[in-house]
Design a protein around this motif. Sequence first.
Motif, PDB file in Angstrom:
ATOM      1  N   LEU A   1     -31.020  -1.037 -24.615  1.00 41.01           N
ATOM      2  CA  LEU A   1     -29.969  -0.192 -23.877  1.00 41.01           C
ATOM      3  C   LEU A   1     -28.979  -0.894 -23.217  1.00 41.01           C
ATOM      4  O   LEU A   1     -27.635  -0.777 -23.564  1.00 41.01           O
ATOM      5  CB  LEU A   1     -30.761   0.907 -23.219  1.00 41.01           C
ATOM      6  CG  LEU A   1     -31.520   2.036 -23.945  1.00 41.01           C
ATOM      7  CD1 LEU A   1     -32.122   3.049 -22.880  1.00 41.01           C
ATOM      8  CD2 LEU A   1     -30.270   2.918 -24.532  1.00 41.01           C
ATOM      9  N   LYS A   2     -29.490  -1.978 -22.405  1.00 38.27           N
ATOM     10  CA  LYS A   2     -28.475  -2.753 -21.698  1.00 38.27           C
ATOM     11  C   LYS A   2     -27.522  -3.593 -22.570  1.00 38.27           C
ATOM     12  O   LYS A   2     -26.440  -3.798 -22.457  1.00 38.27           O
ATOM     13  CB  LYS A   2     -29.096  -3.580 -20.883  1.00 38.27           C
ATOM     14  CG  LYS A   2     -29.762  -3.018 -19.750  1.00 38.27           C
ATOM     15  CD  LYS A   2     -30.707  -4.077 -18.666  1.00 38.27           C
ATOM     16  CE  LYS A   2     -31.200  -3.413 -17.536  1.00 38.27           C
ATOM     17  NZ  LYS A   2     -32.434  -4.200 -16.640  1.00 38.27           N
ATOM     18  N   ARG A   3     -28.267  -4.001 -23.598  1.00 36.09           N
ATOM     19  CA  ARG A   3     -27.416  -4.923 -24.788  1.00 36.09           C
ATOM     20  C   ARG A   3     -26.452  -4.037 -25.391  1.00 36.09           C
ATOM     21  O   ARG A   3     -25.169  -4.486 -25.548  1.00 36.09           O
ATOM     22  CB  ARG A   3     -28.477  -5.635 -25.708  1.00 36.09           C
ATOM     23  CG  ARG A   3     -27.610  -6.659 -26.724  1.00 36.09           C
ATOM     24  CD  ARG A   3     -28.665  -7.305 -27.862  1.00 36.09           C
ATOM     25  NE  ARG A   3     -30.006  -7.445 -27.171  1.00 36.09           N
ATOM     26  CZ  ARG A   3     -31.215  -7.760 -27.702  1.00 36.09           C
ATOM     27  NH1 ARG A   3     -31.181  -7.546 -28.912  1.00 36.09           N
ATOM     28  NH2 ARG A   3     -32.201  -8.144 -26.969  1.00 36.09           N
TER      29      ARG A   3
ATOM     30  N   ASP B   1     -20.647  -2.266 -26.147  1.00 37.16           N
ATOM     31  CA  ASP B   1     -19.813  -1.072 -26.168  1.00 37.16           C
ATOM     32  C   ASP B   1     -19.849  -0.359 -24.970  1.00 37.16           C
ATOM     33  O   ASP B   1     -20.947   0.703 -25.109  1.00 37.16           O
ATOM     34  CB  ASP B   1     -19.840  -0.393 -27.754  1.00 37.16           C
ATOM     35  CG  ASP B   1     -18.883   0.916 -27.428  1.00 37.16           C
ATOM     36  OD1 ASP B   1     -17.960   0.863 -26.618  1.00 37.16           O
ATOM     37  OD2 ASP B   1     -18.893   1.720 -28.502  1.00 37.16           O
ATOM     38  N   PRO B   2     -19.261  -0.380 -23.863  1.00 36.75           N
ATOM     39  CA  PRO B   2     -19.573   0.468 -22.612  1.00 36.75           C
ATOM     40  C   PRO B   2     -19.541   1.949 -22.955  1.00 36.75           C
ATOM     41  O   PRO B   2     -19.932   2.772 -22.176  1.00 36.75           O
ATOM     42  CB  PRO B   2     -18.547   0.088 -21.705  1.00 36.75           C
ATOM     43  CG  PRO B   2     -18.248  -1.542 -22.017  1.00 36.75           C
ATOM     44  CD  PRO B   2     -18.137  -1.495 -23.637  1.00 36.75           C
ATOM     45  N   SER B   3     -18.458   2.492 -23.908  1.00 39.75           N
ATOM     46  CA  SER B   3     -18.661   3.674 -24.339  1.00 39.75           C
ATOM     47  C   SER B   3     -19.661   4.468 -25.152  1.00 39.75           C
ATOM     48  O   SER B   3     -19.507   5.580 -25.274  1.00 39.75           O
ATOM     49  CB  SER B   3     -17.035   4.023 -24.785  1.00 39.75           C
ATOM     50  OG  SER B   3     -17.065   3.538 -26.002  1.00 39.75           O
ATOM     51  N   SER B   4     -20.383   3.394 -25.736  1.00 37.53           N
ATOM     52  CA  SER B   4     -21.481   3.871 -26.570  1.00 37.53           C
ATOM     53  C   SER B   4     -22.517   4.886 -25.953  1.00 37.53           C
ATOM     54  O   SER B   4     -22.840   4.760 -24.655  1.00 37.53           O
ATOM     55  CB  SER B   4     -22.187   2.904 -27.495  1.00 37.53           C
ATOM     56  OG  SER B   4     -23.074   2.083 -26.351  1.00 37.53           O
ATOM     57  N   LYS B   5     -23.018   5.924 -26.660  1.00 37.54           N
ATOM     58  CA  LYS B   5     -24.033   6.954 -26.271  1.00 37.54           C
ATOM     59  C   LYS B   5     -25.224   6.404 -27.193  1.00 37.54           C
ATOM     60  O   LYS B   5     -25.460   6.271 -28.233  1.00 37.54           O
ATOM     61  CB  LYS B   5     -23.632   8.126 -25.981  1.00 37.54           C
ATOM     62  CG  LYS B   5     -22.684   8.541 -25.310  1.00 37.54           C
ATOM     63  CD  LYS B   5     -22.066   9.822 -25.657  1.00 37.54           C
ATOM     64  CE  LYS B   5     -20.948  10.220 -24.850  1.00 37.54           C
ATOM     65  NZ  LYS B   5     -21.394  10.894 -23.281  1.00 37.54           N
TER      66      LYS B   5
END
Length: 824
Positions: free
Chosen positions: A656-658, A663-667
């Motif tokens: 999850l961190k990777r 992509d900081p906006s990814s869910k």
Amino acid sequence: MAASSSSSRGAGGGDDDNEPYLVGFVVSKIVGLKHYSGTLSGGERPSLIREPLNRYDSNAIAVHNSRGRQVGHIEGRTAKVLAPLLDSLLVANTHVLVPGSRSSKAGNNFYNLPCQIHLFARPAAAAIVREAVDESGLVLIDPNHIEFALSQSAIVQEQTKKSDRDVDKLFARVGKQGESRIEPMEPPEDVVVSDLFEHQKVALGWLVHREESGDLPPFWKEDKNGGYENVLTSQNAKQRPPPLRGGIFADDMGLGKTLTLLSLIARSKARNVGGGKAKGTKRRKIDDAEEGSRTTLVVCPPSVFSSWVTQLEEHTNAGSLKVYMYHGQRTKDKKVLLKYDIVITTYSVLGTEFGQEGSPVNDIEWFRVILDEAHIIKNSAALQTKAVTALNAQRRWVVTGTPIQNSSLDLFPLMAFLKFEPFSVKSYWQSLIQRPLEKGDKAGLSRLQNLLGAISLRRTKETECGSKSVIGIPPKTVVVCSIELSAEERECYDQMESEGRNKMMEFGDRDSILRNYSTVLFLILRLRQLCNDVALCPFDIKSWLPANTLEDVSKNPELLKKLASLVADGEDFDCPICLSPPSTTVITSCTHIYCQTCILKILKSASSRCPICRRSLSKDDLFIAPAVQHPDDDESGSLESDKPLSSKVQALLELLKRSQKEDPSSKSVVFSQFQKMLILLEGPLKRAGFKILRLDGTMSVKKRSDVIKEFAAVGPDAPTVLLAGLKAAGAGVNLTAASTVYLFDPWWNPGTEEQAMDRVHRIGQKKAVKVVRLIVKNSIEERVLELQERKKRLISGAFRKKVGGKEEKELRLEELRIMLGFGP
């Protein structure tokens, strides 16, 4: 329950020692002929259909001809004996023979017709069947009886063999009939405001063709005398058989089946086909027989309600299609329902109202019935399956992206609903499709492929539908993340698995293992949980394994609680009788778990024995499973910060961190079948800085809808991770806000996993989707994946034109042994 036919053989014959064989036949009568329109022709094999809900006689056994029409009933004296044997599955199959008659209305006696009922049983049940018949006063004529040779049984066997020799050519012919090209079709532009993708236009053209074509049903042909003959069953008819209006719409999940179906409904809204002017289509006046209401009944799970409403809002002109939600407080006036274009209800509502007087859904002849997520009716014995099959409709549609989830037997209830004769009769389905598949006969798979080719449409996102430019869905990749357990975890896991194997060896023979069937399932569940986190299950294996080889629940309330947790802890436990999750869970004194309604039916049978271990049972041996307390919704159940995280939880956090770094906006969506695991994950994820939501099966429909909407929000404070139960998010849920899926633990059923991941990978997804399976090396999880692959080969093979391989049976005793590492 339909009692099915089988080729007869002598006791102990054949390659499979467990194959049902002919125990003998009883002479009886078909009565009540004057009350029914169905007739029997020479050479036709009628079927017996149990009617446990018959208000006049709970032992009632109906007789149906090969077209599914009722001829009469088996006389009461015989039915009283056979009904318990059929209900308990002691009699596996039946074959009904009407000697020397070409018509059920022929002869001097209009009211009844003599018949022979051949009884087939597995070797282990044969003695019980003989004893039950003998004690009843009926005469069982077995193959060694002098009268057996004088009967027509041998002739029937020879006729069956002859038809089997030619049947594959017939299937090959019917498969080719479905290959004619269907032109794409536009929806009515005054109703549907959205543009359809090309694959949806093709599907709409196919749906309309299936509904409006006047072609003869598959396997029927016109004979030289102006009549009609079914080349598969040798059934003759003077009048032209009605066309099969409907079929199986089995496009892959996420390809927009709901919008395509709304377009179909829009076309038939008005008196003229089309409901409004459709681009590229001509108006055509409908047949006089189609006059009247054009209301479509949609049956779906509650979670799919919101999907239909959303699709209507997004893709149709407001008010152009009137919709009634037949759920909760609902009208009893069928005239009210017929004023609407669409009536939406649930399988459970239909099951509740099945057989009730004054139920409008049962009284209406619907213009069209659509079963959405139709794999729900895979169990032909379930009440909701019987309810949808009994609906009156001019057009019938089965809609599911996973028509086969475990075995080809899942397809039989779909055939019964479609009224696709003769496959809607269980005896034909068993003899022509099911048994050849189970024996590994390539002809069985070929027949199934041709059959589905004639009545179904299936395209997948990866192949038939083409590239991204056609359907606008970026690709999906599935990868396995192999996880090494820590030294401490490995020692614990190996110890538990070793203890489990030792316990299996203590059980010894097959019968002893079956007596402890629930214990074996319990052991497998705990090993799967241990792969996730030791916090999910007790550390001391001896505290939840029985102390001896035949423990009695009635003397051990703690064991009762432990067995109850087998159902409560995981989402994938099914009653072994109806193959559905138990509604009211009952545990027997011999430690086996069933639905309350299922086991009570068994107790009414002649044997009153546990279906698994054959131990005698009474109502005093049944115990309602006690409620199992789950952790609260707050963080009190989460993993404490001072405890080391399990290897799998650590791996998930790193992934999850990777992903967030890239992509900081990814869910992301994390799926687990264990509700407790979802709760345990909340603490570590929150402490790692992730904004999370949870979606599980305990939530109401409204709460689930609110969570999904909140998850789709964007912005700096928007949630980034959804912790979801597979079943809660497996049907009718749109999670395209996410682009990464983590399957925290594997399921037995690959179809359920496919449904879950395709909540993300569907029309509307803008990013490439990555699915990550978290699998512990050298563990039971790798063996579950092997089982999944077997089932996937069947599912894909059924819809292909040339595929080798054989049918895989349901999870059996041998597979349970494999799960514990005993090897094949």
